[in-house]
Design a protein around this motif. Sequence first.
Motif, PDB file in Angstrom:
ATOM      1  N   SER A 111       0.907  -1.210  -0.050  1.00 20.08           N
ATOM      2  CA  SER A 111      -0.035  -0.045   0.121  1.00 20.08           C
ATOM      3  C   SER A 111       0.761   1.281   0.206  1.00 20.08           C
ATOM      4  O   SER A 111       0.800   2.132  -0.779  1.00 20.08           O
ATOM      5  N   ALA A 112       1.973   1.438   0.988  1.00 14.21           N
ATOM      6  CA  ALA A 112       2.883   2.359   0.774  1.00 14.21           C
ATOM      7  C   ALA A 112       3.534   2.722  -0.600  1.00 14.21           C
ATOM      8  O   ALA A 112       3.755   3.805  -0.833  1.00 14.21           O
ATOM      9  N   GLU A 113       3.913   1.461  -1.132  1.00 13.94           N
ATOM     10  CA  GLU A 113       4.453   1.655  -2.384  1.00 13.94           C
ATOM     11  C   GLU A 113       3.733   2.082  -3.527  1.00 13.94           C
ATOM     12  O   GLU A 113       4.110   2.869  -4.108  1.00 13.94           O
ATOM     13  N   ALA A 114       2.465   1.636  -3.525  1.00 18.53           N
ATOM     14  CA  ALA A 114       1.436   2.172  -4.392  1.00 18.53           C
ATOM     15  C   ALA A 114       1.041   3.629  -4.197  1.00 18.53           C
ATOM     16  O   ALA A 114       0.920   4.405  -5.181  1.00 18.53           O
ATOM     17  N   SER A 115       0.782   3.886  -2.900  1.00 19.34           N
ATOM     18  CA  SER A 115       0.631   5.372  -2.581  1.00 19.34           C
ATOM     19  C   SER A 115       1.997   6.211  -3.227  1.00 19.34           C
ATOM     20  O   SER A 115       1.597   7.358  -3.721  1.00 19.34           O
ATOM     21  N   ARG A 116       2.891   5.751  -2.522  1.00 17.37           N
ATOM     22  CA  ARG A 116       4.207   6.601  -3.261  1.00 17.37           C
ATOM     23  C   ARG A 116       4.511   6.647  -4.646  1.00 17.37           C
ATOM     24  O   ARG A 116       5.075   7.639  -5.183  1.00 17.37           O
ATOM     25  N   GLY A 117       3.845   5.817  -5.484  1.00 17.47           N
ATOM     26  CA  GLY A 117       3.984   5.655  -6.841  1.00 17.47           C
ATOM     27  C   GLY A 117       3.083   6.947  -7.461  1.00 17.47           C
ATOM     28  O   GLY A 117       3.660   7.317  -8.637  1.00 17.47           O
ATOM     29  N   ASN A 118       2.316   7.856  -6.603  1.00 14.80           N
ATOM     30  CA  ASN A 118       1.756   8.772  -7.240  1.00 14.80           C
ATOM     31  C   ASN A 118       2.052  10.116  -6.231  1.00 14.80           C
ATOM     32  O   ASN A 118       2.036  11.068  -6.848  1.00 14.80           O
TER      33      ASN A 118
ATOM     34  N   TYR B  21      -9.550   7.259  -2.549  1.00 17.61           N
ATOM     35  CA  TYR B  21     -10.747   6.265  -2.114  1.00 17.61           C
ATOM     36  C   TYR B  21     -10.013   4.934  -1.818  1.00 17.61           C
ATOM     37  O   TYR B  21      -8.960   4.555  -2.367  1.00 17.61           O
ATOM     38  N   GLY B  22     -10.495   4.400  -0.648  1.00 18.19           N
ATOM     39  CA  GLY B  22      -9.742   3.351  -0.503  1.00 18.19           C
ATOM     40  C   GLY B  22     -10.590   2.785   0.989  1.00 18.19           C
ATOM     41  O   GLY B  22     -11.741   3.372   1.192  1.00 18.19           O
ATOM     42  N   MET B  23     -10.095   1.716   1.898  1.00 15.88           N
ATOM     43  CA  MET B  23     -10.689   1.238   2.732  1.00 15.88           C
ATOM     44  C   MET B  23      -9.947   0.215   3.640  1.00 15.88           C
ATOM     45  O   MET B  23      -8.697   0.290   3.339  1.00 15.88           O
ATOM     46  N   THR B  24     -10.412  -0.086   4.936  1.00 17.94           N
ATOM     47  CA  THR B  24      -9.695  -0.927   5.668  1.00 17.94           C
ATOM     48  C   THR B  24      -9.010  -2.031   4.944  1.00 17.94           C
ATOM     49  O   THR B  24      -7.734  -2.505   5.048  1.00 17.94           O
ATOM     50  N   GLU B  25      -9.880  -2.686   3.934  1.00 13.54           N
ATOM     51  CA  GLU B  25      -9.572  -3.919   3.575  1.00 13.54           C
ATOM     52  C   GLU B  25      -8.670  -3.768   2.400  1.00 13.54           C
ATOM     53  O   GLU B  25      -7.881  -4.712   2.081  1.00 13.54           O
ATOM     54  N   THR B  26      -8.182  -2.507   2.044  1.00 13.46           N
ATOM     55  CA  THR B  26      -7.417  -2.374   1.140  1.00 13.46           C
ATOM     56  C   THR B  26      -6.069  -1.653   1.487  1.00 13.46           C
ATOM     57  O   THR B  26      -5.151  -0.917   0.743  1.00 13.46           O
ATOM     58  N   ALA B  27      -5.918  -1.845   2.852  1.00 11.85           N
ATOM     59  CA  ALA B  27      -4.754  -1.117   3.573  1.00 11.85           C
ATOM     60  C   ALA B  27      -4.536   0.407   3.107  1.00 11.85           C
ATOM     61  O   ALA B  27      -3.581   0.865   2.961  1.00 11.85           O
ATOM     62  N   SER B  28      -5.701   1.206   3.010  1.00 16.59           N
ATOM     63  CA  SER B  28      -5.757   2.627   2.786  1.00 16.59           C
ATOM     64  C   SER B  28      -6.127   2.861   1.190  1.00 16.59           C
ATOM     65  O   SER B  28      -6.615   1.951   0.678  1.00 16.59           O
ATOM     66  N   ASN B  29      -5.724   3.859   0.649  1.00 15.40           N
ATOM     67  CA  ASN B  29      -6.111   4.311  -0.633  1.00 15.40           C
ATOM     68  C   ASN B  29      -5.752   3.413  -1.703  1.00 15.40           C
ATOM     69  O   ASN B  29      -4.750   3.127  -1.784  1.00 15.40           O
ATOM     70  N   VAL B  30      -6.643   3.297  -2.722  1.00 15.78           N
ATOM     71  CA  VAL B  30      -6.135   2.525  -3.977  1.00 15.78           C
ATOM     72  C   VAL B  30      -6.520   3.584  -5.092  1.00 15.78           C
ATOM     73  O   VAL B  30      -6.115   3.042  -6.263  1.00 15.78           O
ATOM     74  N   VAL B  31      -7.166   4.664  -4.910  1.00 16.06           N
ATOM     75  CA  VAL B  31      -7.416   5.529  -5.894  1.00 16.06           C
ATOM     76  C   VAL B  31      -7.207   6.959  -5.247  1.00 16.06           C
ATOM     77  O   VAL B  31      -7.421   7.206  -4.180  1.00 16.06           O
ATOM     78  N   THR B  32      -6.348   7.709  -6.268  1.00 11.64           N
ATOM     79  CA  THR B  32      -6.030   8.863  -5.993  1.00 11.64           C
ATOM     80  C   THR B  32      -5.650   9.983  -7.024  1.00 11.64           C
ATOM     81  O   THR B  32      -5.798   9.502  -7.905  1.00 11.64           O
ATOM     82  N   THR B  33      -5.985  11.263  -6.515  1.00 13.29           N
ATOM     83  CA  THR B  33      -5.989  12.233  -7.620  1.00 13.29           C
ATOM     84  C   THR B  33      -4.472  12.359  -8.170  1.00 13.29           C
ATOM     85  O   THR B  33      -3.589  12.397  -7.270  1.00 13.29           O
ATOM     86  N   PRO B  34      -4.168  12.262  -9.448  1.00 17.48           N
ATOM     87  CA  PRO B  34      -2.970  12.350  -9.852  1.00 17.48           C
ATOM     88  C   PRO B  34      -2.221  13.656  -9.286  1.00 17.48           C
ATOM     89  O   PRO B  34      -2.694  14.677  -9.239  1.00 17.48           O
TER      90      PRO B  34
ATOM     91  N   GLY C 114     -10.144  10.221  -8.080  1.00 15.36           N
ATOM     92  CA  GLY C 114      -8.829  10.038  -8.748  1.00 15.36           C
ATOM     93  C   GLY C 114      -8.754   8.911  -9.629  1.00 15.36           C
ATOM     94  O   GLY C 114      -9.720   8.310 -10.259  1.00 15.36           O
ATOM     95  N   ARG C 115      -7.640   8.664 -10.015  1.00 11.31           N
ATOM     96  CA  ARG C 115      -7.192   7.311 -10.730  1.00 11.31           C
ATOM     97  C   ARG C 115      -6.740   6.170 -10.034  1.00 11.31           C
ATOM     98  O   ARG C 115      -5.882   6.654  -8.813  1.00 11.31           O
ATOM     99  N   ILE C 116      -6.546   5.051 -10.561  1.00 14.09           N
ATOM    100  CA  ILE C 116      -6.062   3.981  -9.746  1.00 14.09           C
ATOM    101  C   ILE C 116      -4.575   4.089  -9.504  1.00 14.09           C
ATOM    102  O   ILE C 116      -3.930   4.230 -10.271  1.00 14.09           O
ATOM    103  N   ASN C 117      -4.159   3.622  -8.112  1.00  9.76           N
ATOM    104  CA  ASN C 117      -2.713   3.820  -7.773  1.00  9.76           C
ATOM    105  C   ASN C 117      -1.837   2.583  -8.688  1.00  9.76           C
ATOM    106  O   ASN C 117      -2.364   1.736  -8.877  1.00  9.76           O
ATOM    107  N   PRO C 118      -0.865   2.954  -8.858  1.00 11.44           N
ATOM    108  CA  PRO C 118       0.125   2.004  -9.412  1.00 11.44           C
ATOM    109  C   PRO C 118       0.223   1.029  -8.803  1.00 11.44           C
ATOM    110  O   PRO C 118       0.383   0.820  -7.351  1.00 11.44           O
TER     111      PRO C 118
END
Length: 446
Positions: free
Chosen positions: A134-141, A250-263, A275-279
């Motif tokens: 999750s941290a890596e996916a978030s940091r990708g954006n 946009y995210g939830m507990t089950e996805t360890a936080s956000n899976v979609v974010t504004t670019p 937003g768009r889907i995280n890497p």
Amino acid sequence: MSKEETDKALSISAAASERAEAPAVIDHGKVISYRELLELVRQKDKELDDSVPYHLTASPCLDTIVSVFALLERKQPILLFHPGLTDYEKRVLAESVAHIDQKLPEDAAVILFTSGTTGLPKPAVLTRRALIASAEASRGNIPLNHDDVWLLSISPARIGGFSILTRSLAARSAIALGPKFKVEDYLRTMEEAKITYSSIVPTMLMKVFDEAPDWRPNPRLKALLVGGAPTSVKLKEEAEKKGIPLIMTYGMTETASNVVTTPFSLRFHKTEGSGRINPGVELESRDGHIFVRGDMLMSGYWGRKPLEKGEWFDSGDIGEVGEDGFVRIFARRTDMIISGGENVYPAEVEEALERLPSVKNALVLGKPDETWGSIVTALLVPRDKDQIPKAEDIVKTLEPYLAAYKSPRRIAWVEELPKTSAGKPNRNPACLDGLMLTSLHYSGKH
């Protein structure tokens, strides 16, 4: 990321060896380095018992950060409780998992109770691998660097707060603590602690705009991450006018936080949806239902069948992925109102209502009805309680924006909107008990 890399990312010892004198926590103005934080963690380690999972009431404070990092260092799973719960509520939740004989995954890191719509909240198990994915996916954006400072203004007992701890530790950046949220204190902390990121809910942002209309962000602020509930177009437009960088999430507990974010490049502009889907995240809409897949998914609900590797998770949300790549979430499946056989999404109606100059906030829910199944009902907070518009004026103003079946049939003016214990909009029809409802338009039995 390998197991060794994951363990290193979540290790305060490794962080201290790499960035010993760098700021790790800014505690109400006091700067604590990674070296000093490691010493606090070692002291805390002596106080901890070996219970699995370890029960921890998590507040946005230094002791919680130290406890979490000590338990992550031990690789001891944590069962988190919200600080707002009563002792009775904590006891009920603890008892609900006490007799589960299912073994936790070997790399289980934390168990968080989901808010739930019926019955007791479910215990979602997040592994160390999921947290780092999750941290890596978030940091990708959203770039998170050594010199960043993330303000912890929400409880770590919620995934939005807990992920700030794990993301900051993995990035070897700093976490800032401040007083309980009040607009004046919040903005002062933002300035004094040189905040670059802050996670807030739409209600907090609305209060900032209402109570500090002249506030403009310091150039150091990279973004305010807004999530936990839909953000109205009106709020987005106001932020754009004021030059405030917003990242919808946009995210939830089950996805360890956000899976979609504004670019990140669009944070100063009003954007569509969440937003768009995280890497690294796979997300798709099937017949309007949102499904997610990826390494950031929970291992499952403790005591229930675990998710299989590569399995798609049904989010329970209704939405779409547009041709432009933006994800639009319309409603929780359980929030959708079915009135006369038509589907009504509360967020869409709320957005239309909040276009009205007289309406400060709106909450839409379904009131059970013999004829219609449910009727669309709105609770409204006025901008000026001495200037409440007539019912027929509200109906007329909404006509260009809403089909007749979506337009509220009943309304009540209230001082504030009801919220759940998680701070989210409460759409339970029981919220209408005792309220004087005004009919706007209605066909059928009263």
